[in-house]
Design an enzyme around this catalytic site. Sequence first.
Site, PDB file in Angstrom:
ATOM      1  N   PRO A 136      48.107 105.150  30.332  1.00 44.33           N
ATOM      2  CA  PRO A 136      47.184 105.317  30.596  1.00 44.33           C
ATOM      3  C   PRO A 136      46.631 105.677  31.194  1.00 44.33           C
ATOM      4  O   PRO A 136      46.457 104.786  32.100  1.00 44.33           O
ATOM      5  CB  PRO A 136      46.054 104.956  29.136  1.00 44.33           C
ATOM      6  CG  PRO A 136      46.595 104.230  28.393  1.00 44.33           C
ATOM      7  CD  PRO A 136      48.389 104.079  29.094  1.00 44.33           C
ATOM      8  N   CYS A 137      46.019 106.581  31.951  1.00 44.67           N
ATOM      9  CA  CYS A 137      45.429 107.090  33.099  1.00 44.67           C
ATOM     10  C   CYS A 137      43.812 107.279  33.778  1.00 44.67           C
ATOM     11  O   CYS A 137      43.139 106.959  34.257  1.00 44.67           O
ATOM     12  CB  CYS A 137      46.198 108.568  33.724  1.00 44.67           C
ATOM     13  SG  CYS A 137      45.514 109.864  32.845  1.00 44.67           S
ATOM     14  N   GLN A 138      43.086 106.715  32.239  1.00 48.42           N
ATOM     15  CA  GLN A 138      41.577 106.887  32.710  1.00 48.42           C
ATOM     16  C   GLN A 138      41.114 105.668  33.312  1.00 48.42           C
ATOM     17  O   GLN A 138      40.182 106.109  34.451  1.00 48.42           O
ATOM     18  CB  GLN A 138      40.550 106.349  31.141  1.00 48.42           C
ATOM     19  CG  GLN A 138      41.352 108.126  29.969  1.00 48.42           C
ATOM     20  CD  GLN A 138      42.611 107.745  29.581  1.00 48.42           C
ATOM     21  OE1 GLN A 138      43.364 106.751  30.030  1.00 48.42           O
ATOM     22  NE2 GLN A 138      43.111 108.474  28.807  1.00 48.42           N
TER      23      GLN A 138
END
Length: 446
Positions: free
Chosen positions: A86-88
């Site tokens: 996940p890149c958040q």
Amino acid sequence: MSKTSKPLSVDLFAGAGGLSEGLRLAGYQTVVANDWDEWAAETYSDNHTKHGTIFVPGDITSAKVRKEILTATKGKEIDLVAGGPPCQAFSQVRNHDRETDDPRNSLYRHLLGIVRQLQPKVFVMENVVGMKNLAGGKVGGKILRDLGMNGSYNVAWSILDAADYGVPQTRRRVLIVGVRSDMGLDPRFPRRTGAAERFQLIRSLDRRSRPFYRMPEEQLAMGEMSVLDRLLDPDNLEFVTVQQAIGDLVGWKPAERLERKPSNEAFRYPGKATTAYQRIMRGSLTEVYNGDVPSIREDTTRRLAAIPQGGNFRDIPPELQGRYLNGTKWGPDIGRDELSRKHYYAYRKLHPDYFSWTLNTKTDCVYHYEALRALSVREFARLHSFPDSYTFLNGDRHSRYAQVGNAVPPLLGKAIGEALLPLIRPARYKASRQPSFRVAERTATV
């Protein structure tokens, strides 16, 4: 592995399956995939279990889930382990107080653990550009050192833009490639055209000082045809514009009222396919899902009408920058009557003859270039290079946009998969110097 068998892959943090779809198009067989998001998992299963992929739902931090992933690969020689944690936590969009110890920043270690267990020939990790620069580069450097696994893998990174690989969207991502050291080969990446960074819209003012956006007058020569000629050629698949991607989906209108749950009905195509990209996306379909359009406020349509194609918030005239234009109040009280979204990412109207901006998980991250509305999930998917046969039928409306926006564009995944084939099957691809690929920009063998 016989020369006729498909390369075998594992897709971690698979989401709705964009990378798996790209690898499938490149000739891979994804043995097992995993993601924790329930709705994305259902979309993945709907589209990939028919190709023989085992989907393991659940959080990869769970020992039980990791065991199930490894059990699904038992007796198989895995060639590629891929994933995009996940890149958040790495993102630079609307995220000004990132923490280097955000637990999401360490999820890559679970990908690393699967790599240690399976010892694939190659692994890849995709993420936002912000990952490399987080904490002054310390996090990116640590990730590279960790992924090297004490010299077990030669690791390199490169920055790719999806628009360079036939995706009608500028989307810059870091790609990390690791090649098992005993193979004696360097990491490789898809050859990029460079058009995404060399070809930009220019903001100008007309005689009445009204803004408009135009293509550069100079022709950027690349071979026999200029970039501009190739970009605007409806039969050229090397560069694809917004209109070439979604121009056949005309006439779709916003819902008359706010509906949290979109319909699951199929829509007949409203127009004829007029470009090579549209024909490929349609295949043999006569109906398509995910064509419903969200509702929109009257205030928003008035502002969109004043924004030129390719423009954004800064092009809204002062008289339309009040929060309430027709007297009807909406949303929470923020203590003022002016719009709060005064930044580059607000009210972005697509340009028909250029690439889309990067799609995120928000319904209103971009607006249609001609109709005064947001895009449907299907138009999101088209701009992401998902074929129309790929359906997003699970979850609420936000979830479906998020499933697309979080995914690796399939055509980018295809280019990555094809670039890795000479590493996975060096005997077959003796042309380790073949011009369709390029070697690593930066290597870190640690």
